[in-house]
Structures are given as structure tokens and as C-alpha cells.
Design a protein around this motif. Sequence first.
Motif, PDB file in Angstrom:
ATOM      1  N   THR A  45      -3.603 -20.439  11.009  1.00  0.00           N
ATOM      2  CA  THR A  45      -4.013 -19.043  10.940  1.00  0.00           C
ATOM      3  C   THR A  45      -2.773 -18.180  11.064  1.00  0.00           C
ATOM      4  N   VAL A  46      -2.647 -17.204  10.167  1.00  0.00           N
ATOM      5  CA  VAL A  46      -1.520 -16.276  10.233  1.00  0.00           C
ATOM      6  C   VAL A  46      -2.050 -14.889  10.577  1.00  0.00           C
ATOM      7  N   THR A  47      -1.255 -14.137  11.309  1.00  0.00           N
ATOM      8  CA  THR A  47      -1.567 -12.748  11.628  1.00  0.00           C
ATOM      9  C   THR A  47      -0.388 -11.916  11.166  1.00  0.00           C
ATOM     10  N   LEU A  48      -0.655 -10.986  10.258  1.00  0.00           N
ATOM     11  CA  LEU A  48       0.403 -10.154   9.686  1.00  0.00           C
ATOM     12  C   LEU A  48       0.041  -8.689   9.835  1.00  0.00           C
ATOM     13  N   LYS A  49       0.993  -7.898  10.304  1.00  0.00           N
ATOM     14  CA  LYS A  49       0.796  -6.454  10.367  1.00  0.00           C
ATOM     15  C   LYS A  49       1.657  -5.840   9.279  1.00  0.00           C
ATOM     16  N   GLY A  50       1.033  -4.993   8.457  1.00  0.00           N
ATOM     17  CA  GLY A  50       1.773  -4.392   7.359  1.00  0.00           C
ATOM     18  C   GLY A  50       1.032  -3.221   6.763  1.00  0.00           C
ATOM     19  N   GLY A 107      -5.633 -14.486   8.510  1.00  0.00           N
ATOM     20  CA  GLY A 107      -6.109 -15.338   7.432  1.00  0.00           C
ATOM     21  C   GLY A 107      -5.469 -16.705   7.450  1.00  0.00           C
ATOM     22  N   HIS A 108      -5.688 -17.417   6.365  1.00  0.00           N
ATOM     23  CA  HIS A 108      -5.179 -18.777   6.206  1.00  0.00           C
ATOM     24  C   HIS A 108      -4.135 -18.777   5.096  1.00  0.00           C
ATOM     25  N   PRO A 109      -2.932 -19.298   5.356  1.00  0.00           N
ATOM     26  CA  PRO A 109      -1.862 -19.255   4.353  1.00  0.00           C
ATOM     27  C   PRO A 109      -2.088 -20.256   3.216  1.00  0.00           C
ATOM     28  N   TYR A 110      -1.383 -20.000   2.112  1.00  0.00           N
ATOM     29  CA  TYR A 110      -1.358 -20.976   1.028  1.00  0.00           C
ATOM     30  C   TYR A 110      -0.650 -22.234   1.520  1.00  0.00           C
ATOM     31  N   ARG A 111      -1.101 -23.370   1.049  1.00  0.00           N
ATOM     32  CA  ARG A 111      -0.455 -24.643   1.413  1.00  0.00           C
ATOM     33  C   ARG A 111       0.959 -24.749   0.845  1.00  0.00           C
ATOM     34  N   SER A 118      -5.758 -16.629   2.188  1.00  0.00           N
ATOM     35  CA  SER A 118      -7.159 -16.239   2.201  1.00  0.00           C
ATOM     36  C   SER A 118      -7.433 -15.382   3.433  1.00  0.00           C
ATOM     37  N   VAL A 119      -8.071 -14.233   3.239  1.00  0.00           N
ATOM     38  CA  VAL A 119      -8.356 -13.314   4.342  1.00  0.00           C
ATOM     39  C   VAL A 119      -9.502 -13.857   5.193  1.00  0.00           C
ATOM     40  N   ASP A 120      -9.324 -13.824   6.500  1.00  0.00           N
ATOM     41  CA  ASP A 120     -10.420 -14.102   7.417  1.00  0.00           C
ATOM     42  C   ASP A 120     -11.023 -12.770   7.858  1.00  0.00           C
ATOM     43  N   TYR A 121     -10.163 -11.880   8.386  1.00  0.00           N
ATOM     44  CA  TYR A 121     -10.627 -10.533   8.733  1.00  0.00           C
ATOM     45  C   TYR A 121      -9.437  -9.594   8.845  1.00  0.00           C
ATOM     46  N   SER A 132     -15.834 -11.258   7.760  1.00  0.00           N
ATOM     47  CA  SER A 132     -15.038 -12.400   7.370  1.00  0.00           C
ATOM     48  C   SER A 132     -14.889 -12.407   5.853  1.00  0.00           C
ATOM     49  N   GLY A 133     -13.693 -12.216   5.414  1.00  0.00           N
ATOM     50  CA  GLY A 133     -13.472 -12.032   3.998  1.00  0.00           C
ATOM     51  C   GLY A 133     -13.137 -13.255   3.203  1.00  0.00           C
ATOM     52  N   ASP A 134     -12.952 -14.407   3.833  1.00  0.00           N
ATOM     53  CA  ASP A 134     -12.489 -15.539   3.040  1.00  0.00           C
ATOM     54  C   ASP A 134     -13.612 -16.377   2.442  1.00  0.00           C
ATOM     55  N   ALA A 135     -14.848 -15.995   2.667  1.00  0.00           N
ATOM     56  CA  ALA A 135     -16.016 -16.653   2.064  1.00  0.00           C
ATOM     57  C   ALA A 135     -16.191 -18.090   2.515  1.00  0.00           C
ATOM     58  N   ILE A 136     -15.552 -18.486   3.598  1.00  0.00           N
ATOM     59  CA  ILE A 136     -15.786 -19.821   4.126  1.00  0.00           C
ATOM     60  C   ILE A 136     -16.996 -19.712   5.040  1.00  0.00           C
ATOM     61  N   PRO A 137     -18.135 -20.226   4.611  1.00  0.00           N
ATOM     62  CA  PRO A 137     -19.338 -20.067   5.423  1.00  0.00           C
ATOM     63  C   PRO A 137     -19.170 -20.687   6.800  1.00  0.00           C
ATOM     64  N   GLY A 138     -19.715 -20.007   7.805  1.00  0.00           N
ATOM     65  CA  GLY A 138     -19.634 -20.509   9.165  1.00  0.00           C
ATOM     66  C   GLY A 138     -20.231 -21.892   9.311  1.00  0.00           C
ATOM     67  N   ALA A 139     -21.194 -22.213   8.455  1.00  0.00           N
ATOM     68  CA  ALA A 139     -21.864 -23.505   8.550  1.00  0.00           C
ATOM     69  C   ALA A 139     -20.920 -24.663   8.251  1.00  0.00           C
ATOM     70  N   ILE A 140     -19.832 -24.421   7.513  1.00  0.00           N
ATOM     71  CA  ILE A 140     -18.928 -25.541   7.217  1.00  0.00           C
ATOM     72  C   ILE A 140     -17.687 -25.527   8.095  1.00  0.00           C
ATOM     73  N   ARG A 141     -17.614 -24.591   9.023  1.00  0.00           N
ATOM     74  CA  ARG A 141     -16.479 -24.591   9.944  1.00  0.00           C
ATOM     75  C   ARG A 141     -16.689 -25.643  11.017  1.00  0.00           C
ATOM     76  N   VAL A 142     -15.652 -26.363  11.284  1.00  0.00           N
ATOM     77  CA  VAL A 142     -15.706 -27.403  12.298  1.00  0.00           C
ATOM     78  C   VAL A 142     -15.205 -26.794  13.609  1.00  0.00           C
ATOM     79  N   PRO A 143     -15.964 -26.961  14.720  1.00  0.00           N
ATOM     80  CA  PRO A 143     -15.511 -26.411  15.997  1.00  0.00           C
ATOM     81  C   PRO A 143     -14.098 -26.872  16.333  1.00  0.00           C
ATOM     82  N   GLY A 144     -13.260 -25.933  16.725  1.00  0.00           N
ATOM     83  CA  GLY A 144     -11.883 -26.259  17.089  1.00  0.00           C
ATOM     84  C   GLY A 144     -10.917 -26.252  15.896  1.00  0.00           C
ATOM     85  N   VAL A 145     -11.443 -26.133  14.692  1.00  0.00           N
ATOM     86  CA  VAL A 145     -10.620 -26.116  13.484  1.00  0.00           C
ATOM     87  C   VAL A 145     -10.972 -24.852  12.714  1.00  0.00           C
ATOM     88  N   GLN A 146      -9.945 -24.067  12.332  1.00  0.00           N
ATOM     89  CA  GLN A 146     -10.202 -22.843  11.564  1.00  0.00           C
ATOM     90  C   GLN A 146     -10.665 -23.189  10.180  1.00  0.00           C
TER      91      GLN A 146
END
Length: 146
Positions: A45-50, A107-111, A118-121, A132-146
Motif C-alpha cells: 500500500t502506498v500513501t502519496l500526498k500531492g 492505493g496499490h502500486p504497479y508491480r 490502483s486507488v483504494d481511497y 474505495s476506488g480500486d473496485a476490489i470487492p471486499g468479499a475477495i480481500r483476505v484478512p491481513g492482506v491488502q
Amino acid sequence: MRTIEIFSCARARAVKSIFAALLVLAVVPVADAHHSFAMFDLSKTVTLKGTLKELQWTNPHVWIKIEVLEKGAPVDYDFECAAIAVLKRAGWTRDSVKPGDVITLVGHPYRDGRPGGSVDYLILADGRQIGSGDAIPGAIRVPGVQ
């Protein structure tokens, strides 16, 4: 005459079925590639202020370009968001952010290491959070992993 009609109907159905099958086979790889999150490193997860430079409020995905100062030099980051309908459900509107606004993007950086991902928020200047802007549904998120 009746035999010819039956044969023609059966042949037309067969041609339609083959056409439908070919259409499905042509579309499935495109749809699968479009909905892949493989290009993003979801373990980071990256946090950028700009400063928001550009907002492309278009489907299939909204895009944000922000300018971040790194070691005194501006660097542009391109981030992909969800579709407009998904963003609206998450509280976004076309006017939620405007070019020139100072934002914090999470968000999540490019590999591959290019600037963006990808924007998270977003955290707006007044402290409000939209996502949550990255369209990764909460149902597929694994606890402890973004």
C-alpha cells in the motif's frame, strides 16, 4: 418441400449456435484481461500526498493523475479507479476533487515500478475520506492482506 423447410431451420439454428459460441470465445479473453488485478501489487500500500493534475471521469475506469514532489522535483503518478457507477456508490461525484486540489491518495502500486497504480481511497484537504476506488470487492480481500 416440408423436408427442405425443416432442414433449413435446423441449419439456421446450427449456424446461429456456432456464431454465438465464436462470439463468446472472442469476448471471454478480453473480459478476463480487463478484470485482472495482476498488474497491481496488492500486498503493498502506498500513501502519496500531492496535487491533482487531472481527473478523467470516464468509463470503463476513472483515472487520476497527481503530481508529487520527490526530492524537490515533481513526479506524475497515474492511478486507476473503479467505474463511475462504483465510485458514485462509494460517495464520489465528478466534483469531489478538482485539478489543483491537494489530496492524499492511498492505493496499490504497479508491480513493474512505474509511478501509479490502483486507488483504494482519497483523503481530501478537509480530512474527508472517499473511496474505495480500486473496485476490489471486499468479499475477495483476505484478512491481513491488502
